[in-house]
Design a protein around this motif. Structure first.
Motif, PDB file in Angstrom:
ATOM      1  N   VAL A 141      26.209 -28.941  29.156  1.00  0.00           N
ATOM      2  CA  VAL A 141      25.978 -27.582  28.644  1.00  0.00           C
ATOM      3  C   VAL A 141      26.588 -27.388  27.256  1.00  0.00           C
ATOM      4  CG1 VAL A 141      25.804 -26.576  30.943  1.00  0.00           C
ATOM      5  CG2 VAL A 141      28.047 -26.719  29.854  1.00  0.00           C
ATOM      6  N   TYR A 142      26.999 -28.471  26.643  1.00  0.00           N
ATOM      7  CA  TYR A 142      27.729 -28.430  25.369  1.00  0.00           C
ATOM      8  C   TYR A 142      27.067 -29.405  24.404  1.00  0.00           C
ATOM      9  CZ  TYR A 142      32.150 -28.090  22.658  1.00  0.00           C
ATOM     10  OH  TYR A 142      33.120 -27.855  21.714  1.00  0.00           O
ATOM     11  N   GLU A 143      26.851 -28.966  23.183  1.00  0.00           N
ATOM     12  CA  GLU A 143      26.240 -29.841  22.188  1.00  0.00           C
ATOM     13  C   GLU A 143      26.617 -29.372  20.794  1.00  0.00           C
ATOM     14  OE1 GLU A 143      21.927 -32.051  21.534  1.00  0.00           O
ATOM     15  OE2 GLU A 143      22.029 -30.212  22.703  1.00  0.00           O
ATOM     16  N   ASN A 144      26.878 -30.347  19.929  1.00  0.00           N
ATOM     17  CA  ASN A 144      27.261 -30.037  18.544  1.00  0.00           C
ATOM     18  C   ASN A 144      28.447 -29.090  18.469  1.00  0.00           C
ATOM     19  OD1 ASN A 144      25.171 -31.648  17.463  1.00  0.00           O
ATOM     20  ND2 ASN A 144      23.709 -29.975  17.740  1.00  0.00           N
ATOM     21  N   GLY A 145      29.402 -29.292  19.396  1.00  0.00           N
ATOM     22  CA  GLY A 145      30.651 -28.557  19.338  1.00  0.00           C
ATOM     23  C   GLY A 145      30.628 -27.149  19.895  1.00  0.00           C
ATOM     24  N   LYS A 146      29.558 -26.788  20.617  1.00  0.00           N
ATOM     25  CA  LYS A 146      29.529 -25.427  21.171  1.00  0.00           C
ATOM     26  C   LYS A 146      28.705 -25.361  22.452  1.00  0.00           C
ATOM     27  CE  LYS A 146      25.662 -24.029  18.203  1.00  0.00           C
ATOM     28  NZ  LYS A 146      25.205 -23.062  17.173  1.00  0.00           N
ATOM     29  N   LEU A 147      28.949 -24.299  23.213  1.00  0.00           N
ATOM     30  CA  LEU A 147      28.211 -24.057  24.449  1.00  0.00           C
ATOM     31  C   LEU A 147      26.768 -23.701  24.110  1.00  0.00           C
ATOM     32  CD1 LEU A 147      28.861 -23.761  27.561  1.00  0.00           C
ATOM     33  CD2 LEU A 147      28.971 -21.302  27.131  1.00  0.00           C
ATOM     34  N   LYS A 148      25.823 -24.306  24.830  1.00  0.00           N
ATOM     35  CA  LYS A 148      24.408 -24.049  24.551  1.00  0.00           C
ATOM     36  C   LYS A 148      24.005 -22.630  24.935  1.00  0.00           C
ATOM     37  CE  LYS A 148      22.966 -28.838  25.497  1.00  0.00           C
ATOM     38  NZ  LYS A 148      22.147 -29.677  26.390  1.00  0.00           N
ATOM     39  N   ALA A 149      24.463 -22.186  26.111  1.00  0.00           N
ATOM     40  CA  ALA A 149      24.077 -20.867  26.610  1.00  0.00           C
ATOM     41  C   ALA A 149      24.947 -20.506  27.802  1.00  0.00           C
ATOM     42  CB  ALA A 149      22.599 -20.875  27.023  1.00  0.00           C
ATOM     43  N   GLY A 150      24.805 -19.259  28.274  1.00  0.00           N
ATOM     44  CA  GLY A 150      25.483 -18.855  29.495  1.00  0.00           C
ATOM     45  C   GLY A 150      26.963 -18.565  29.312  1.00  0.00           C
ATOM     46  N   SER A 151      27.687 -18.663  30.422  1.00  0.00           N
ATOM     47  CA  SER A 151      29.133 -18.410  30.419  1.00  0.00           C
ATOM     48  C   SER A 151      29.841 -19.558  31.123  1.00  0.00           C
ATOM     49  CB  SER A 151      29.440 -17.089  31.121  1.00  0.00           C
ATOM     50  OG  SER A 151      28.858 -17.043  32.415  1.00  0.00           O
ATOM     51  N   SER A 152      31.077 -19.836  30.700  1.00  0.00           N
ATOM     52  CA  SER A 152      31.737 -21.024  31.238  1.00  0.00           C
ATOM     53  C   SER A 152      33.255 -20.906  31.241  1.00  0.00           C
ATOM     54  CB  SER A 152      31.343 -22.257  30.416  1.00  0.00           C
ATOM     55  OG  SER A 152      31.901 -22.177  29.110  1.00  0.00           O
TER      56      SER A 152
END
Length: 251
Positions: A190-201
């Motif tokens: 759920v993580y790419e290029n240093g950030k969360l793609k979407a949603g909550s975590s």
């Protein structure tokens, strides 16, 4: 000066490669959490070496059984360090080729914003219907999820709500499809290029579970394959490390 077994094999593969007219294909068994990073690495690997990857994703524990029964994988990229070590000890992998390529992170994730708070308190509230985890018997991330819930004192409370995926990829599908409201996943999913793609975590603190050290190893089927040896060396390169870290892994 001592030369590692992989470097010795790499030198041998370079000599052998001179006699090969066409690039080879490497058969790779890869833990489900690392599929997307490996696909990204594969693009650069092919550009730089001409070799291609044949990627089979799955649960590390199941790969152990398949390899033990003669599955012709050349490289294992595992989700733990125990399985490659066991294969090496049992003579099913090439000695001294095992190394840790990354340390994974466990994350509690929901595709909806605001469902998972930044301290994981939603677990204690139990304000959800189902929670997805990977099968802890074969998937290291599933075992890490169980350990985290045990340390938080919520495992007994949540057991009736737990839905198990065969591996971390199926677990991800349970959450993505909405069949479960949240799940324990690999951060890389759920993580790419240093950030969360979407949603909550909530990225689970590492002191709540055993370290997710992930090792790779050259299997016996790949010991005479220049391409297999080249892949393991490539995974140690700065280019590959940059890709790995961009998916949230620690190096």
């Amino acid at each position: 000066m001592k030369i590692s077994m992989l470097k010795k094999l790499a030198l041998l593969s370079a000599v052998m490669a001179c006699n090969v007219l066409h690039a080879a294909e490497v058969s790779v068994a890869v833990a489900s959490n690392f599929v997307q990073p490996l696909k990204t690495i594969a693009v650069e690997f092919e550009k730089d070496t001409g070799h291609k990857l044949s990627i089979t994703p799955g649960a590390t524990g199941k790969f152990y059984a398949q390899i033990s029964n003669g599955a012709p994988f050349e490289v294992l990229i595992a989700a733990d360090d125990e399985t490659p070590a066991k294969l090496e000890k049992e003579g099913k992998a090439v000695a001294a080729t095992r190394f840790t390529y990354a340390t994974g992170r466990l994350v509690l994730w929901s595709p909806k914003a605001g469902v998972v708070d930044d301290k994981g308190a939603v677990l204690k509230s139990g304000n959800f219907q189902y929670l997805a985890i990977a099968n802890p018997k074969v998937a290291p991330y599933g075992m890490a999820a169980v350990q985290a819930m045990q340390k938080l004192g919520v495992l007994t409370l949540l057991e009736p709500k737990i839905v198990q995926g065969e591996n971390i990829a199926q677990t991800q599908q349970f959450v993505f499809s909405g069949n479960t409201q949240l799940g324990f996943l690999a951060l890389s999913q759920v993580y790419e290029n240093g950030k969360l793609k979407a949603g909550s975590s909530w990225i689970v603190p590492e002191n709540l579970h055993e370290p997710l050290r992930q090792d790779a190893i050259l299997l016996n089927a790949g010991k005479n394959s220049p391409a297999a040896v080249a892949l393991l060396e490539y995974m140690k390169s700065e280019k590959a490390k940059k890709i790995i870290s961009s998916y949230g892994y620690q190096l």
